[in-house]
Design a protein around this motif. Structure first.
Motif, short mmCIF file in Angstrom:
data_model
loop_
_atom_site.label_atom_id
_atom_site.label_comp_id
_atom_site.label_asym_id
_atom_site.label_seq_id
_atom_site.Cartn_x
_atom_site.Cartn_y
_atom_site.Cartn_z
N MET A 1 37.86 49.32 42.05
CA MET A 1 37.71 47.98 42.58
C MET A 1 38.55 47.02 41.73
N LEU A 2 39.24 46.13 42.39
CA LEU A 2 40.14 45.22 41.70
C LEU A 2 39.39 44.34 40.71
N ALA A 3 38.23 43.84 41.08
CA ALA A 3 37.47 42.97 40.18
C ALA A 3 37.12 43.69 38.89
N ASP A 4 36.76 44.96 38.98
CA ASP A 4 36.45 45.74 37.78
C ASP A 4 37.68 45.88 36.88
N ALA A 5 38.83 46.13 37.50
CA ALA A 5 40.06 46.24 36.72
C ALA A 5 40.40 44.92 36.05
N LEU A 6 40.19 43.81 36.75
CA LEU A 6 40.48 42.50 36.17
C LEU A 6 39.52 42.19 35.02
N ARG A 7 38.28 42.63 35.11
CA ARG A 7 37.33 42.41 34.01
C ARG A 7 37.77 43.11 32.73
N ARG A 8 38.48 44.21 32.85
CA ARG A 8 38.89 45.00 31.68
C ARG A 8 40.19 44.50 31.06
N LEU A 9 40.87 43.58 31.70
CA LEU A 9 42.14 43.09 31.15
C LEU A 9 41.90 42.31 29.87
N PRO A 10 42.70 42.59 28.84
CA PRO A 10 42.58 41.79 27.62
C PRO A 10 42.95 40.34 27.89
N GLY A 11 42.17 39.44 27.39
CA GLY A 11 42.44 38.02 27.55
C GLY A 11 42.00 37.45 28.88
N GLY A 12 41.53 38.30 29.78
CA GLY A 12 41.05 37.81 31.07
C GLY A 12 39.66 37.22 30.94
N ASN A 13 39.26 36.48 31.93
CA ASN A 13 37.92 35.89 31.94
C ASN A 13 37.04 36.73 32.87
N PRO A 14 36.12 37.54 32.32
CA PRO A 14 35.30 38.41 33.16
C PRO A 14 34.47 37.64 34.18
N ASP A 15 34.11 36.40 33.87
CA ASP A 15 33.30 35.60 34.80
C ASP A 15 34.08 35.20 36.05
N GLU A 16 35.41 35.22 35.97
CA GLU A 16 36.25 34.82 37.10
C GLU A 16 36.87 36.02 37.81
N ALA A 17 36.51 37.23 37.42
CA ALA A 17 37.15 38.43 37.96
C ALA A 17 36.96 38.56 39.47
N SER A 18 35.77 38.29 39.95
CA SER A 18 35.52 38.41 41.39
C SER A 18 36.35 37.41 42.18
N PHE A 19 36.37 36.16 41.73
CA PHE A 19 37.18 35.14 42.42
C PHE A 19 38.65 35.52 42.38
N ASN A 20 39.13 35.93 41.21
CA ASN A 20 40.54 36.28 41.08
C ASN A 20 40.91 37.46 41.97
N ALA A 21 40.03 38.44 42.08
CA ALA A 21 40.29 39.58 42.96
C ALA A 21 40.41 39.11 44.41
#
Length: 61
Positions: free
Chosen positions: A1-21
C-alpha cells in the motif's frame, strides 16, 4: 500500500501518509488527467509537474 510505503520514508510525516497517498494517486488517474488537459485545456506537463513538486515537498531537498 502506498500510504505504508510513505510512512516508512525518512523525513516523511507519518500523520500525512494517507493524504499524500491519495493526492499522488489522484494526480495520475487517467480520467482526471484527461479532464484537466482535454476539457480544461491545461498544459499537458502540469499534471506531471504537480505530483513531482508534491513529492519534493514531502521528502525535502
Amino acid at each position: 500500500m502506498l500510504a505504508d510505503a510513505l510512512r516508512r520514508l525518512p523525513g516523511g510525516n507519518p500523520d500525512e501518509a494517507s493524504f499524500n497517498a491519495h493526492a499522488l494517486l489522484a494526480a495520475v488517474r487517467a480520467d482526471l488527467v484527461e479532464h484537466l488537459v482535454g476539457e480544461r485545456g491545461q498544459d499537458p506537463d502540469r499534471p506531471r509537474a504537480a505530483p513531482a513538486a508534491h513529492v519534493r515537498r514531502m521528502l525535502g531537498d
